[in-house]
Design a protein around this motif. Structure first.
Motif, mmCIF file in Angstrom:
data_model
loop_
_atom_site.group_PDB
_atom_site.id
_atom_site.type_symbol
_atom_site.label_atom_id
_atom_site.label_comp_id
_atom_site.label_asym_id
_atom_site.label_seq_id
_atom_site.Cartn_x
_atom_site.Cartn_y
_atom_site.Cartn_z
ATOM 1 N N LEU A 174 0.496 -4.638 2.966
ATOM 2 C CA LEU A 174 0.586 -3.001 2.456
ATOM 3 C C LEU A 174 0.723 -1.869 3.310
ATOM 4 N N PRO A 175 0.655 -2.306 4.475
ATOM 5 C CA PRO A 175 0.957 -0.516 5.332
ATOM 6 C C PRO A 175 2.195 -0.183 5.821
ATOM 7 N N THR A 176 3.419 -2.085 5.537
ATOM 8 C CA THR A 176 4.474 -1.638 5.573
ATOM 9 C C THR A 176 5.517 -1.304 4.529
ATOM 10 N N LEU A 177 4.332 -1.984 3.430
ATOM 11 C CA LEU A 177 5.513 -2.082 2.082
ATOM 12 C C LEU A 177 5.155 -0.313 1.421
ATOM 13 N N LEU A 178 3.696 0.938 1.158
ATOM 14 C CA LEU A 178 3.937 1.659 0.579
ATOM 15 C C LEU A 178 5.133 3.010 0.929
ATOM 16 N N PRO A 179 5.071 2.905 2.391
ATOM 17 C CA PRO A 179 6.303 4.184 2.889
ATOM 18 C C PRO A 179 7.767 3.597 1.280
ATOM 19 N N LEU A 180 7.513 1.959 1.194
ATOM 20 C CA LEU A 180 9.010 1.613 0.333
ATOM 21 C C LEU A 180 8.855 1.513 -1.043
ATOM 22 N N VAL A 181 7.890 2.142 -1.184
ATOM 23 C CA VAL A 181 6.984 2.188 -2.772
ATOM 24 C C VAL A 181 6.953 3.215 -3.187
ATOM 25 N N ALA A 182 6.516 4.304 -1.726
ATOM 26 C CA ALA A 182 6.263 6.246 -2.042
ATOM 27 C C ALA A 182 8.066 6.282 -2.458
ATOM 28 N N ARG A 183 9.327 6.041 -1.379
ATOM 29 C CA ARG A 183 10.624 6.043 -1.715
ATOM 30 C C ARG A 183 10.253 5.876 -3.252
ATOM 31 N N HIS A 184 10.406 5.224 -3.769
ATOM 32 C CA HIS A 184 10.555 5.086 -5.360
ATOM 33 C C HIS A 184 10.021 5.487 -6.243
ATOM 34 N N LEU A 185 9.103 5.749 -6.151
ATOM 35 C CA LEU A 185 7.766 5.888 -6.875
ATOM 36 C C LEU A 185 7.886 7.556 -7.445
ATOM 37 N N ALA A 186 7.819 7.567 -8.487
ATOM 38 C CA ALA A 186 8.094 9.395 -9.435
ATOM 39 C C ALA A 186 6.292 9.506 -8.993
ATOM 40 N N GLY A 189 -3.231 6.131 7.451
ATOM 41 C CA GLY A 189 -2.524 7.295 6.516
ATOM 42 C C GLY A 189 -2.497 7.502 5.222
ATOM 43 N N TRP A 190 -2.170 6.333 4.346
ATOM 44 C CA TRP A 190 -2.355 6.313 2.655
ATOM 45 C C TRP A 190 -3.267 6.280 2.592
ATOM 46 N N THR A 191 -3.491 7.783 1.633
ATOM 47 C CA THR A 191 -4.414 8.214 0.363
ATOM 48 C C THR A 191 -4.279 7.664 -1.230
ATOM 49 N N PHE A 192 -5.065 7.039 -1.802
ATOM 50 C CA PHE A 192 -4.707 6.637 -3.003
ATOM 51 C C PHE A 192 -5.616 6.088 -3.846
ATOM 52 N N THR A 193 -5.823 6.448 -5.365
ATOM 53 C CA THR A 193 -6.375 5.551 -5.794
ATOM 54 C C THR A 193 -6.461 4.462 -6.373
ATOM 55 N N ALA A 194 -7.390 3.325 -6.838
ATOM 56 C CA ALA A 194 -6.749 1.789 -6.044
ATOM 57 C C ALA A 194 -8.038 0.702 -7.121
ATOM 58 N N GLU A 195 -7.464 -0.304 -7.702
ATOM 59 C CA GLU A 195 -7.866 -0.942 -8.740
ATOM 60 C C GLU A 195 -7.512 -1.817 -7.976
ATOM 61 N N ALA A 196 -8.479 -2.890 -7.900
ATOM 62 C CA ALA A 196 -8.066 -4.329 -8.077
ATOM 63 C C ALA A 196 -8.324 -5.783 -8.903
ATOM 64 N N LEU A 197 -7.196 -5.647 -9.553
ATOM 65 C CA LEU A 197 -7.220 -6.917 -10.689
ATOM 66 C C LEU A 197 -7.542 -8.154 -10.787
ATOM 67 N N PRO A 198 -8.560 -9.011 -11.358
ATOM 68 C CA PRO A 198 -7.531 -10.537 -11.466
ATOM 69 C C PRO A 198 -7.159 -10.608 -11.495
#
Length: 206
Positions: free
Chosen positions: A143-155, A179-188
């Protein structure tokens, strides 16, 4: 080879189920030549990859018009989403994948199945920002590596759908520590009791 063709939590038409089964057969054939998925998962490809990918579909907001899948690989979850989107009439799906052999497979699958999607044969960090309503990524990076990529492409106001394994809570903590903030749900997960689908909103950094 599994003979179960269920999609837990989903009600799809026979035509869509037929497309998914055709995609499964195509993925099996190509996996003999290139590593679309881990060889150990091929015997249970339907549950481990197709059903596992399909469960993201009902977790997206109903008004979703654009969906970007990062590191699409063999089409999981992006091409599965594109097949489900064809029945619904939306959203527009973009598959981002840098491996040229896997891109060749994705193009072949779209052509043979008659499904529309955009393929960008680039790394996620180099592809033009997609401003997508939904961004997905499966088994791409922690996730720490992934989130910059997600943020780049997310509206702005968009939703990230990220399948994660048993260490999902540790990854969430590490992302917040970075340093990331977000609202998170961990869905089964419907296909793996130890896994979760992370549904993230309000993603910011700093």
């Amino acid at each position: 080879m599994t003979t179960t063709r269920d999609l837990p939590g989903l009600d799809v038409s026979k035509a869509t189920l037929d497309l998914l089964e055709a995609f499964e057969a195509l993925a099996r054939r190509w996996t003999e030549k290139i590593n679309l998925v881990a060889p150990s998962t091929v015997p249970d490809l339907w549950t481990r990859h197709i059903a596992d990918s399909a469960q993201l579909w009902p977790l997206a907001p109903q008004a979703t018009k654009t969906w970007a899948d990062l590191g699409s690989g063999g089409g999981f979850p992006g091409l599965v989403v594109a097949i489900l989107a064809a029945e619904a009439g939306a959203p527009q799906v973009t598959l981002i994948e840098s491996d040229q052999r896997k891109c060749a497979f994705l193009r072949t699958a779209l052509r043979e199945l008659g499904i529309k999607a955009t393929i960008l044969d680039q790394r996620a960090e180099a592809a033009p920002p997609q401003q997508a309503d939904v961004v997905s990524a499966r088994a791409l990076a922690p996730l720490p590596t992934l989130l910059p990529l997600v943020a780049r492409h997310l509206a702005p106001g968009g939703t990230a759908l990220l399948p994660k394994g048993r260490d999902h809570a540790t990854e969430l903590d590490a992302a917040r520590a970075a340093g990331w903030t977000f609202t998170a749900e961990a869905l089964p997960s419907r296909t793996d009791p130890s896994a979760r689908i992370l549904r993230l909103r309000d993603l910011t950094h700093g």
